[in-house]
Design a protein around this motif. Structure first.
Motif, PDB file in Angstrom:
ATOM      1  N   ASP A 298       0.819  -1.212   0.000  1.00  2.00           N
ATOM      2  CA  ASP A 298       0.000   0.000   0.000  1.00  2.00           C
ATOM      3  C   ASP A 298       0.850   1.258   0.000  1.00  2.00           C
ATOM      4  O   ASP A 298       0.533   2.233  -0.697  1.00  2.00           O
ATOM      5  CB  ASP A 298      -0.938   0.013   1.205  1.00  2.00           C
ATOM      6  CG  ASP A 298      -2.111  -0.946   1.050  1.00  2.00           C
ATOM      7  OD1 ASP A 298      -2.371  -1.377  -0.098  1.00  2.00           O
ATOM      8  OD2 ASP A 298      -2.759  -1.253   2.059  1.00  2.00           O
ATOM      9  N   ALA A 299       1.920   1.264   0.790  1.00  6.03           N
ATOM     10  CA  ALA A 299       2.778   2.448   0.856  1.00  6.03           C
ATOM     11  C   ALA A 299       3.431   2.726  -0.488  1.00  6.03           C
ATOM     12  O   ALA A 299       3.519   3.876  -0.929  1.00  6.03           O
ATOM     13  CB  ALA A 299       3.843   2.274   1.940  1.00  6.03           C
ATOM     14  N   LEU A 300       3.882   1.688  -1.163  1.00  3.39           N
ATOM     15  CA  LEU A 300       4.483   1.868  -2.486  1.00  3.39           C
ATOM     16  C   LEU A 300       3.450   2.386  -3.481  1.00  3.39           C
ATOM     17  O   LEU A 300       3.718   3.333  -4.241  1.00  3.39           O
ATOM     18  CB  LEU A 300       5.083   0.549  -2.975  1.00  3.39           C
ATOM     19  CG  LEU A 300       6.374   0.118  -2.276  1.00  3.39           C
ATOM     20  CD1 LEU A 300       6.650  -1.361  -2.513  1.00  3.39           C
ATOM     21  CD2 LEU A 300       7.551   0.959  -2.764  1.00  3.39           C
ATOM     22  N   LEU A 301       2.242   1.796  -3.470  1.00  9.08           N
ATOM     23  CA  LEU A 301       1.209   2.246  -4.401  1.00  9.08           C
ATOM     24  C   LEU A 301       0.803   3.694  -4.148  1.00  9.08           C
ATOM     25  O   LEU A 301       0.563   4.460  -5.090  1.00  9.08           O
ATOM     26  CB  LEU A 301      -0.024   1.342  -4.288  1.00  9.08           C
ATOM     27  CG  LEU A 301      -0.035   0.077  -5.132  1.00  9.08           C
ATOM     28  CD1 LEU A 301      -1.276  -0.752  -4.820  1.00  9.08           C
ATOM     29  CD2 LEU A 301       0.043   0.391  -6.614  1.00  9.08           C
ATOM     30  N   THR A 302       0.733   4.079  -2.882  1.00 11.22           N
ATOM     31  CA  THR A 302       0.375   5.457  -2.547  1.00 11.22           C
ATOM     32  C   THR A 302       1.351   6.439  -3.168  1.00 11.22           C
ATOM     33  O   THR A 302       0.973   7.546  -3.587  1.00 11.22           O
ATOM     34  CB  THR A 302       0.351   5.640  -1.018  1.00 11.22           C
ATOM     35  OG1 THR A 302      -0.682   4.822  -0.484  1.00 11.22           O
ATOM     36  CG2 THR A 302       0.091   7.089  -0.631  1.00 11.22           C
ATOM     37  N   GLU A 303       2.607   6.039  -3.273  1.00  9.88           N
ATOM     38  CA  GLU A 303       3.618   6.925  -3.847  1.00  9.88           C
ATOM     39  C   GLU A 303       3.795   6.702  -5.346  1.00  9.88           C
ATOM     40  O   GLU A 303       4.705   7.265  -5.960  1.00  9.88           O
ATOM     41  CB  GLU A 303       4.952   6.724  -3.126  1.00  9.88           C
ATOM     42  CG  GLU A 303       4.901   7.022  -1.638  1.00  9.88           C
ATOM     43  CD  GLU A 303       4.469   8.440  -1.322  1.00  9.88           C
ATOM     44  OE1 GLU A 303       4.585   9.318  -2.209  1.00  9.88           O
ATOM     45  OE2 GLU A 303       3.998   8.690  -0.206  1.00  9.88           O
ATOM     46  N   GLY A 304       2.941   5.867  -5.944  1.00  9.76           N
ATOM     47  CA  GLY A 304       2.950   5.709  -7.393  1.00  9.76           C
ATOM     48  C   GLY A 304       3.764   4.542  -7.914  1.00  9.76           C
ATOM     49  O   GLY A 304       4.013   4.459  -9.111  1.00  9.76           O
TER      50      GLY A 304
ATOM     51  N   ALA B 105       1.699 -11.634  -6.129  1.00  6.37           N
ATOM     52  CA  ALA B 105       0.647 -12.137  -5.250  1.00  6.37           C
ATOM     53  C   ALA B 105       0.052 -11.016  -4.419  1.00  6.37           C
ATOM     54  O   ALA B 105      -1.173 -10.928  -4.238  1.00  6.37           O
ATOM     55  CB  ALA B 105       1.209 -13.240  -4.350  1.00  6.37           C
ATOM     56  N   ALA B 106       0.905 -10.136  -3.898  1.00  2.00           N
ATOM     57  CA  ALA B 106       0.411  -9.015  -3.094  1.00  2.00           C
ATOM     58  C   ALA B 106      -0.361  -8.030  -3.957  1.00  2.00           C
ATOM     59  O   ALA B 106      -1.420  -7.525  -3.551  1.00  2.00           O
ATOM     60  CB  ALA B 106       1.573  -8.319  -2.395  1.00  2.00           C
ATOM     61  N   MET B 107       0.141  -7.762  -5.164  1.00  5.43           N
ATOM     62  CA  MET B 107      -0.541  -6.813  -6.048  1.00  5.43           C
ATOM     63  C   MET B 107      -1.891  -7.350  -6.496  1.00  5.43           C
ATOM     64  O   MET B 107      -2.825  -6.579  -6.749  1.00  5.43           O
ATOM     65  CB  MET B 107       0.339  -6.507  -7.258  1.00  5.43           C
ATOM     66  CG  MET B 107       1.553  -5.648  -6.952  1.00  5.43           C
ATOM     67  SD  MET B 107       1.145  -3.905  -6.668  1.00  5.43           S
ATOM     68  CE  MET B 107       0.826  -3.365  -8.354  1.00  5.43           C
ATOM     69  N   SER B 108      -2.018  -8.674  -6.587  1.00  2.70           N
ATOM     70  CA  SER B 108      -3.279  -9.252  -7.048  1.00  2.70           C
ATOM     71  C   SER B 108      -4.409  -9.039  -6.045  1.00  2.70           C
ATOM     72  O   SER B 108      -5.583  -9.206  -6.386  1.00  2.70           O
ATOM     73  CB  SER B 108      -3.108 -10.753  -7.313  1.00  2.70           C
ATOM     74  OG  SER B 108      -2.898 -11.460  -6.102  1.00  2.70           O
TER      75      SER B 108
ATOM     76  N   SER C  42      -7.678  -4.049  -6.095  1.00  3.14           N
ATOM     77  CA  SER C  42      -8.707  -4.003  -7.132  1.00  3.14           C
ATOM     78  C   SER C  42      -8.171  -3.314  -8.376  1.00  3.14           C
ATOM     79  O   SER C  42      -7.215  -2.525  -8.319  1.00  3.14           O
ATOM     80  CB  SER C  42      -9.934  -3.251  -6.620  1.00  3.14           C
ATOM     81  OG  SER C  42      -9.659  -1.854  -6.495  1.00  3.14           O
ATOM     82  N   GLN C  43      -8.802  -3.624  -9.499  1.00  2.00           N
ATOM     83  CA  GLN C  43      -8.405  -2.963 -10.742  1.00  2.00           C
ATOM     84  C   GLN C  43      -8.649  -1.457 -10.664  1.00  2.00           C
ATOM     85  O   GLN C  43      -7.932  -0.675 -11.275  1.00  2.00           O
ATOM     86  CB  GLN C  43      -9.162  -3.571 -11.924  1.00  2.00           C
ATOM     87  CG  GLN C  43      -8.697  -4.975 -12.278  1.00  2.00           C
ATOM     88  CD  GLN C  43      -7.217  -5.040 -12.610  1.00  2.00           C
ATOM     89  OE1 GLN C  43      -6.742  -4.382 -13.539  1.00  2.00           O
ATOM     90  NE2 GLN C  43      -6.466  -5.819 -11.852  1.00  2.00           N
ATOM     91  N   GLU C  44      -9.641  -1.046  -9.886  1.00  2.00           N
ATOM     92  CA  GLU C  44      -9.893   0.390  -9.720  1.00  2.00           C
ATOM     93  C   GLU C  44      -8.746   1.063  -8.978  1.00  2.00           C
ATOM     94  O   GLU C  44      -8.314   2.161  -9.355  1.00  2.00           O
ATOM     95  CB  GLU C  44     -11.203   0.612  -8.964  1.00  2.00           C
ATOM     96  CG  GLU C  44     -12.461   0.243  -9.736  1.00  2.00           C
ATOM     97  CD  GLU C  44     -12.697  -1.262  -9.819  1.00  2.00           C
ATOM     98  OE1 GLU C  44     -12.034  -2.026  -9.062  1.00  2.00           O
ATOM     99  OE2 GLU C  44     -13.531  -1.684 -10.642  1.00  2.00           O
ATOM    100  N   GLU C  45      -8.243   0.403  -7.927  1.00  2.00           N
ATOM    101  CA  GLU C  45      -7.101   0.949  -7.197  1.00  2.00           C
ATOM    102  C   GLU C  45      -5.881   1.053  -8.098  1.00  2.00           C
ATOM    103  O   GLU C  45      -5.157   2.059  -8.069  1.00  2.00           O
ATOM    104  CB  GLU C  45      -6.766   0.063  -5.991  1.00  2.00           C
ATOM    105  CG  GLU C  45      -7.751   0.101  -4.854  1.00  2.00           C
ATOM    106  CD  GLU C  45      -7.372  -0.884  -3.765  1.00  2.00           C
ATOM    107  OE1 GLU C  45      -6.850  -0.414  -2.734  1.00  2.00           O
ATOM    108  OE2 GLU C  45      -7.593  -2.103  -3.934  1.00  2.00           O
ATOM    109  N   LEU C  46      -5.640   0.020  -8.890  1.00  2.00           N
ATOM    110  CA  LEU C  46      -4.471   0.026  -9.770  1.00  2.00           C
ATOM    111  C   LEU C  46      -4.640   1.036 -10.900  1.00  2.00           C
ATOM    112  O   LEU C  46      -3.683   1.729 -11.274  1.00  2.00           O
ATOM    113  CB  LEU C  46      -4.244  -1.376 -10.334  1.00  2.00           C
ATOM    114  CG  LEU C  46      -3.944  -2.470  -9.309  1.00  2.00           C
ATOM    115  CD1 LEU C  46      -3.828  -3.826  -9.992  1.00  2.00           C
ATOM    116  CD2 LEU C  46      -2.672  -2.155  -8.532  1.00  2.00           C
TER     117      LEU C  46
ATOM    118  N   GLY D 244      -2.497   4.113 -12.902  1.00  2.00           N
ATOM    119  CA  GLY D 244      -2.054   3.730 -14.243  1.00  2.00           C
ATOM    120  C   GLY D 244      -1.363   2.379 -14.276  1.00  2.00           C
ATOM    121  O   GLY D 244      -0.481   2.145 -15.112  1.00  2.00           O
ATOM    122  N   LEU D 245      -1.783   1.462 -13.396  1.00  2.00           N
ATOM    123  CA  LEU D 245      -1.109   0.169 -13.283  1.00  2.00           C
ATOM    124  C   LEU D 245      -2.075  -1.014 -13.403  1.00  2.00           C
ATOM    125  O   LEU D 245      -1.733  -2.128 -13.032  1.00  2.00           O
ATOM    126  CB  LEU D 245      -0.365   0.088 -11.941  1.00  2.00           C
ATOM    127  CG  LEU D 245       0.809   1.036 -11.768  1.00  2.00           C
ATOM    128  CD1 LEU D 245       1.321   0.987 -10.338  1.00  2.00           C
ATOM    129  CD2 LEU D 245       1.930   0.695 -12.742  1.00  2.00           C
TER     130      LEU D 245
END
Length: 352
Positions: free
Chosen positions: A292-298, A305-308, A311-315, A319-320
């Motif tokens: 989550d911390a990495l995604l928050t910073e882009g 497995a963790a990224m799966s 949700s597709q909306e979060e990604l 742009g991921l």
């Protein structure tokens, strides 16, 4: 959203250079991590803190060439962050020793598109463990640019947008685009004809460009003011523009595809720290507690497995999201090809 972005990786400038010779904060002295500014964020490695009582000690560099030169000159660190395109050069220089993948908890959960190999085989020495990645695709002004115009990467050849387009001043990103545009989705075995076709394509694009952008802040300014309407851009620019209600589109599903940049950590042969703590750090960067911390910073995390679990909306907000289109992963390349690309790109930017 305020990001410690890839801006810091490429254009940190004198302030970071002043820090590069030594650690920023003396924390756990058993491990020295040589890194881009911003990656000392405790949210990126909470499991390391839990196991060891503090973050590692960090020292910073402004860009990878600077880091390479410092290490070659005798600066000692235990692990270093590096993006994939530089790994072969660092390995061939003798700076690295291989990772023991049996000590990397998430090794079999890593996205195979980012490792470039079947991670379950363990057939070859592994010098690079990917941890963070992002997408590179077309950013455009949806109010002024019809979606059909960016359905192909050949939009960069379209004279209708001459003087209102930009590419990154980064050879890996530029050639990723050019290879995709000329039908190559894997630069691991590019032949001379494919290299020349990509180079010719970039040479044709050059007169259409307003500039080569050097950092995401500059790019966001160029797009938001209307100076640029079409750009080859890192994914972090997309949420930056949407947060200011700019009508930005991020086209990752052009006919020819888009690319993924990726970075990770290498194990430095000169390290004098506690080797087990190097594995604690890698495991923490790849742990679900850091996603989550990495995604928050882009940043995407290489732990598939963790990224799966996202949700597709979060990604998609970063742009991921998953796409149905070709993807060129910017994996390590031969030093010979990298040098050829560097030389050709500098000539093209100079107008030759």
């Amino acid at each position: 959203m305020s990001n410690p972005t890839r801006t810091a990786r490429l254009l940190a400038g004198a302030a970071l250079a002043a820090l590069a010779a030594g650690p920023a904060l003396a924390q756990d002295s058993d491990l020295l991590v040589f890194d881009y500014s911003g990656f000392e964020d405790p949210g990126f490695h909470p499991d390391y803190i839990e196991a060891n009582g503090a973050s590692p000690t960090f020292a910073f560099f402004g860009d990878e060439d600077e880091a390479f030169q410092k290490l070659q000159s005798g600066f000692r660190a235990d692990v270093s962050h590096v993006c994939a395109g530089s790994v072969t050069k660092w390995q061939e220089s003798g700076l690295l020793e291989p990772w023991d993948t049996s000590k990397i908890d998430a090794w079999e959960d890593l996205n195979p598109e980012l490792t470039g190999q079947d991670v379950t085989t363990g057939a070859e020495d592994v010098y690079f463990v990917p941890t963070d990645f992002g997408s590179t695709a077309i950013i455009y002004n949806e109010d002024d640019v019809p979606a059909e115009d960016v359905a192909s990467l050949d939009v960069f050849l379209d004279p209708a947008y001459a003087g209102r387009m930009t590419l990154p001043d980064n050879v890996d990103d530029a050639y990723a685009l050019a290879y995709l545009a000329t039908g190559v989705t894997d630069w691991g075995d590019v032949d001379d004809a494919e290299f020349e076709a990509a180079t010719d394509w970039l040479r044709q694009v050059h007169p259409n460009l307003r500039t080569y952008w050097q950092d995401p802040a500059e790019l966001a300014q160029l797009v938001s003011t209307g100076e640029v309407q079409v750009a080859w851009a890192w994914n972090e620019t997309y949420p930056t523009l949407t947060e200011i209600d700019f009508p930005a589109g991020f086209q990752r599903t052009a006919e020819e595809g888009s690319s993924l940049w990726l970075c990770g950590y290498v194990n430095l042969a000169s390290g004098e720290g506690v080797e087990d703590k190097a594995y604690d750090f890698i495991n923490a960067m790849l742990a679900p507690t850091s996603t989550d911390a990495l995604l928050t910073e882009g940043y995407g995390q290489a732990n598939q497995a963790a990224m799966s679990e996202k949700s597709q909306e979060e990604l998609a907000a970063s742009g991921l999201e998953e796409i149905d289109a070709p993807v060129l992963a910017q994996l390590p390349m031969s030093q010979e090809l990298r040098q050829k690309q560097n030389e050709a790109f500098e000539r093209i930017k100079a107008g030759f």
